[in-house]
Design a protein around this motif. Structure first.
Motif, PDB file in Angstrom:
ATOM      1  N   GLU A 188      16.850  26.192 -35.431  1.00 32.49           N
ATOM      2  CA  GLU A 188      16.410  25.267 -34.378  1.00 32.49           C
ATOM      3  C   GLU A 188      14.888  25.090 -34.400  1.00 32.49           C
ATOM      4  O   GLU A 188      14.383  23.971 -34.285  1.00 32.49           O
ATOM      5  CB  GLU A 188      16.870  25.780 -33.016  1.00 32.49           C
ATOM      6  N   ALA A 189      14.149  26.187 -34.560  1.00 35.52           N
ATOM      7  CA  ALA A 189      12.687  26.102 -34.544  1.00 35.52           C
ATOM      8  C   ALA A 189      12.182  25.332 -35.763  1.00 35.52           C
ATOM      9  O   ALA A 189      11.320  24.453 -35.634  1.00 35.52           O
ATOM     10  CB  ALA A 189      12.081  27.501 -34.495  1.00 35.52           C
ATOM     11  N   SER A 190      12.712  25.644 -36.939  1.00 37.60           N
ATOM     12  CA  SER A 190      12.216  24.986 -38.153  1.00 37.60           C
ATOM     13  C   SER A 190      12.561  23.505 -38.152  1.00 37.60           C
ATOM     14  O   SER A 190      11.756  22.672 -38.589  1.00 37.60           O
ATOM     15  CB  SER A 190      12.772  25.668 -39.407  1.00 37.60           C
ATOM     16  N   GLY A 240       0.122  38.300 -30.455  1.00 36.62           N
ATOM     17  CA  GLY A 240      -0.089  37.059 -31.183  1.00 36.62           C
ATOM     18  C   GLY A 240       1.029  36.078 -30.891  1.00 36.62           C
ATOM     19  O   GLY A 240       2.201  36.474 -30.787  1.00 36.62           O
ATOM     20  N   LEU A 241       0.675  34.805 -30.726  1.00 37.57           N
ATOM     21  CA  LEU A 241       1.648  33.756 -30.435  1.00 37.57           C
ATOM     22  C   LEU A 241       1.778  32.865 -31.667  1.00 37.57           C
ATOM     23  O   LEU A 241       0.789  32.310 -32.151  1.00 37.57           O
ATOM     24  CB  LEU A 241       1.197  32.931 -29.228  1.00 37.57           C
ATOM     25  N   TYR A 242       2.993  32.723 -32.153  1.00 36.93           N
ATOM     26  CA  TYR A 242       3.252  31.998 -33.394  1.00 36.93           C
ATOM     27  C   TYR A 242       4.410  31.023 -33.204  1.00 36.93           C
ATOM     28  O   TYR A 242       5.305  31.247 -32.383  1.00 36.93           O
ATOM     29  CB  TYR A 242       3.612  32.979 -34.526  1.00 36.93           C
ATOM     30  N   ASP A 243       4.386  29.973 -34.021  1.00 39.22           N
ATOM     31  CA  ASP A 243       5.501  29.019 -34.094  1.00 39.22           C
ATOM     32  C   ASP A 243       5.946  28.521 -32.718  1.00 39.22           C
ATOM     33  O   ASP A 243       7.134  28.442 -32.419  1.00 39.22           O
ATOM     34  CB  ASP A 243       6.691  29.648 -34.836  1.00 39.22           C
ATOM     35  N   ILE A 244       4.980  28.169 -31.873  1.00 37.31           N
ATOM     36  CA  ILE A 244       5.303  27.542 -30.598  1.00 37.31           C
ATOM     37  C   ILE A 244       5.682  26.089 -30.890  1.00 37.31           C
ATOM     38  O   ILE A 244       4.856  25.314 -31.377  1.00 37.31           O
ATOM     39  CB  ILE A 244       4.104  27.585 -29.617  1.00 37.31           C
ATOM     40  N   VAL A 245       6.915  25.731 -30.626  1.00 40.37           N
ATOM     41  CA  VAL A 245       7.388  24.381 -30.963  1.00 40.37           C
ATOM     42  C   VAL A 245       8.371  23.906 -29.901  1.00 40.37           C
ATOM     43  O   VAL A 245       9.135  24.685 -29.336  1.00 40.37           O
ATOM     44  CB  VAL A 245       8.030  24.356 -32.371  1.00 40.37           C
ATOM     45  N   VAL A 246       8.292  22.598 -29.629  1.00 38.13           N
ATOM     46  CA  VAL A 246       9.138  21.958 -28.614  1.00 38.13           C
ATOM     47  C   VAL A 246       9.935  20.848 -29.289  1.00 38.13           C
ATOM     48  O   VAL A 246       9.447  20.187 -30.213  1.00 38.13           O
ATOM     49  CB  VAL A 246       8.277  21.385 -27.466  1.00 38.13           C
ATOM     50  N   PRO A 260      11.199  17.451 -30.391  1.00 37.26           N
ATOM     51  CA  PRO A 260      10.338  16.261 -30.460  1.00 37.26           C
ATOM     52  C   PRO A 260      10.500  15.289 -29.293  1.00 37.26           C
ATOM     53  O   PRO A 260       9.515  14.670 -28.868  1.00 37.26           O
ATOM     54  CB  PRO A 260      10.759  15.609 -31.777  1.00 37.26           C
ATOM     55  N   ASP A 261      11.702  15.171 -28.738  1.00 33.16           N
ATOM     56  CA  ASP A 261      11.926  14.198 -27.665  1.00 33.16           C
ATOM     57  C   ASP A 261      11.521  14.711 -26.290  1.00 33.16           C
ATOM     58  O   ASP A 261      11.629  13.983 -25.298  1.00 33.16           O
ATOM     59  CB  ASP A 261      13.401  13.762 -27.636  1.00 33.16           C
ATOM     60  N   LEU A 262      11.031  15.963 -26.220  1.00 30.45           N
ATOM     61  CA  LEU A 262      10.697  16.538 -24.912  1.00 30.45           C
ATOM     62  C   LEU A 262       9.275  17.103 -24.882  1.00 30.45           C
ATOM     63  O   LEU A 262       8.959  17.950 -24.045  1.00 30.45           O
ATOM     64  CB  LEU A 262      11.701  17.641 -24.559  1.00 30.45           C
ATOM     65  N   ARG A 263       8.431  16.618 -25.767  1.00 28.72           N
ATOM     66  CA  ARG A 263       7.064  17.132 -25.791  1.00 28.72           C
ATOM     67  C   ARG A 263       6.213  16.487 -24.697  1.00 28.72           C
ATOM     68  O   ARG A 263       6.475  15.369 -24.280  1.00 28.72           O
ATOM     69  CB  ARG A 263       6.447  16.888 -27.180  1.00 28.72           C
ATOM     70  N   GLY A 264       5.230  17.246 -24.240  1.00 28.63           N
ATOM     71  CA  GLY A 264       4.298  16.710 -23.264  1.00 28.63           C
ATOM     72  C   GLY A 264       4.669  16.928 -21.814  1.00 28.63           C
ATOM     73  O   GLY A 264       4.026  16.379 -20.920  1.00 28.63           O
ATOM     74  N   ILE A 265       5.702  17.737 -21.548  1.00 26.37           N
ATOM     75  CA  ILE A 265       6.117  17.957 -20.151  1.00 26.37           C
ATOM     76  C   ILE A 265       6.001  19.427 -19.747  1.00 26.37           C
ATOM     77  O   ILE A 265       6.549  19.847 -18.726  1.00 26.37           O
ATOM     78  CB  ILE A 265       7.549  17.438 -19.885  1.00 26.37           C
ATOM     79  N   GLY A 266       5.304  20.223 -20.563  1.00 25.74           N
ATOM     80  CA  GLY A 266       4.999  21.590 -20.155  1.00 25.74           C
ATOM     81  C   GLY A 266       5.948  22.662 -20.650  1.00 25.74           C
ATOM     82  O   GLY A 266       5.838  23.817 -20.237  1.00 25.74           O
ATOM     83  N   LEU A 267       6.868  22.311 -21.537  1.00 25.91           N
ATOM     84  CA  LEU A 267       7.829  23.309 -22.013  1.00 25.91           C
ATOM     85  C   LEU A 267       7.147  24.347 -22.913  1.00 25.91           C
ATOM     86  O   LEU A 267       7.438  25.542 -22.823  1.00 25.91           O
ATOM     87  CB  LEU A 267       8.978  22.626 -22.756  1.00 25.91           C
ATOM     88  N   GLY A 268       6.253  23.892 -23.792  1.00 22.15           N
ATOM     89  CA  GLY A 268       5.525  24.828 -24.643  1.00 22.15           C
ATOM     90  C   GLY A 268       4.689  25.798 -23.830  1.00 22.15           C
ATOM     91  O   GLY A 268       4.608  26.982 -24.148  1.00 22.15           O
ATOM     92  N   ARG A 269       4.106  25.289 -22.761  1.00 23.57           N
ATOM     93  CA  ARG A 269       3.292  26.148 -21.881  1.00 23.57           C
ATOM     94  C   ARG A 269       4.149  27.269 -21.293  1.00 23.57           C
ATOM     95  O   ARG A 269       3.685  28.406 -21.163  1.00 23.57           O
ATOM     96  CB  ARG A 269       2.684  25.288 -20.775  1.00 23.57           C
ATOM     97  N   ARG A 270       5.391  26.952 -20.944  1.00 24.99           N
ATOM     98  CA  ARG A 270       6.276  27.981 -20.382  1.00 24.99           C
ATOM     99  C   ARG A 270       6.601  29.058 -21.415  1.00 24.99           C
ATOM    100  O   ARG A 270       6.661  30.249 -21.092  1.00 24.99           O
ATOM    101  CB  ARG A 270       7.559  27.337 -19.852  1.00 24.99           C
ATOM    102  N   VAL A 271       6.823  28.641 -22.649  1.00 30.08           N
ATOM    103  CA  VAL A 271       7.092  29.616 -23.706  1.00 30.08           C
ATOM    104  C   VAL A 271       5.867  30.501 -23.926  1.00 30.08           C
ATOM    105  O   VAL A 271       5.973  31.726 -24.026  1.00 30.08           O
ATOM    106  CB  VAL A 271       7.500  28.903 -25.016  1.00 30.08           C
ATOM    107  N   VAL A 272       4.690  29.881 -23.981  1.00 24.36           N
ATOM    108  CA  VAL A 272       3.448  30.638 -24.162  1.00 24.36           C
ATOM    109  C   VAL A 272       3.274  31.650 -23.026  1.00 24.36           C
ATOM    110  O   VAL A 272       2.992  32.836 -23.266  1.00 24.36           O
ATOM    111  CB  VAL A 272       2.238  29.685 -24.233  1.00 24.36           C
ATOM    112  N   ALA A 273       3.444  31.195 -21.787  1.00 24.67           N
ATOM    113  CA  ALA A 273       3.248  32.080 -20.634  1.00 24.67           C
ATOM    114  C   ALA A 273       4.228  33.245 -20.656  1.00 24.67           C
ATOM    115  O   ALA A 273       3.874  34.387 -20.337  1.00 24.67           O
ATOM    116  CB  ALA A 273       3.405  31.282 -19.338  1.00 24.67           C
TER     117      ALA A 273
END
Length: 254
Positions: free
Chosen positions: A130-132, A181-187, A189-202
């Protein structure tokens, strides 16, 4: 002036968190090879203050890259001698993809996990697939990504955020000696820009806090102003910058 001890400390963790398949050492340089998947795992990096190069050593390392069918790449992190960049430029190596290593202190307020972000201590084939595939392009290579992350020997967390049972964002956290270390943070493609990556990072930072980390770090390309702005809002600042000198004229995904 770059802080050499900070650079070496983070570079050592970067190497451990993102393993290659082959390591070779040459007079203060580490040459890493991993079938061309990601530059950080397929490049020669200085690991000693004022690491030098001469024509003979450049030729020798270039030959090792060519043998492995990987584009010869020197990753310059500020540890190299002052004349190295100009020497590579003179030999025709092109500068590409300047990248920032960002770091942020972790406070007690950063230590609450997001209940909707699932964290697993071991990688699964589903996470890799899924990530790749959400990365796409050269990174849509399940097999090589699985081989790399399966070699991590540090404490790790593979994160998946789902919305309505659909996995939509992924990330990898690697904890080592007070840092996460934070690696391979990916969302997706159709849901980028709404804060999902930020939640994973946090959530990965919170996990790192539970593993004793006092500092989080990650890498982001200089051209990715959106990501740099996001991480800046989360308290990340540039610890140091690196760039790449690549040999032109060979088509490769390295």
């Amino acid at each position: 002036m770059n802080d050499h001890s900070l650079i070496i400390g983070l570079e050592s963790r970067l190497v451990n968190a993102w393993p290659s398949f082959d390591y070779q050492t040459y007079d203060g340089w580490i040459l890493r090879l991993a079938n061309g998947y990601s530059k950080r795992a397929n490049s020669a990096t200085p690991f000693m203050p004022n690491a030098t190069l001469d024509d003979e050593l450049i030729d020798h390392m270039v030959a090792r890259f060519v043998e492995a069918n990987v584009r010869p790449t020197f990753r310059l992190n500020g540890m190299e001698a002052p004349d190295v960049d100009a020497m590579l430029k003179m030999r025709g190596f092109k500068e590409i993809e300047p990248t920032h290593v960002l770091a942020a202190p972790i406070s007690s307020g950063d230590c609450e996990l997001d209940p909707e972000v699932q964290l697993q201590p071991q990688v699964s084939k589903r996470w890799v697939k899924e990530a790749s595939h959400s990365y796409g392009g050269d990174k849509a290579d399940d097999e090589t990504l699985l081989k790399i992350v399966s070699r991590i020997r540090q404490t790790s967390a593979f994160a998946t955020l789902s919305l309505d049972d659909r996995p939509v964002a992924w990330g990898l956290g690697v904890a080592e000696r007070g840092y996460v270390g934070l690696y391979d943070i990916v969302v997706a493609p159709d849901l980028r820009g709404i804060g999902l990556g930020r939640r994973v990072v946090a959530s990965l930072i919170a996990w790192g806090c539970g593993e004793g980390a006092h500092t989080a770090y990650l890498q982001v390309r200089e051209e990715n102003e959106i990501a740099r702005s996001l991480y800046g809002a989360l308290g990340f600042q540039t610890a140091y910058r690196y760039t790449h000198r690549v040999m032109p004229g060979r088509s490769s995904s390295a």
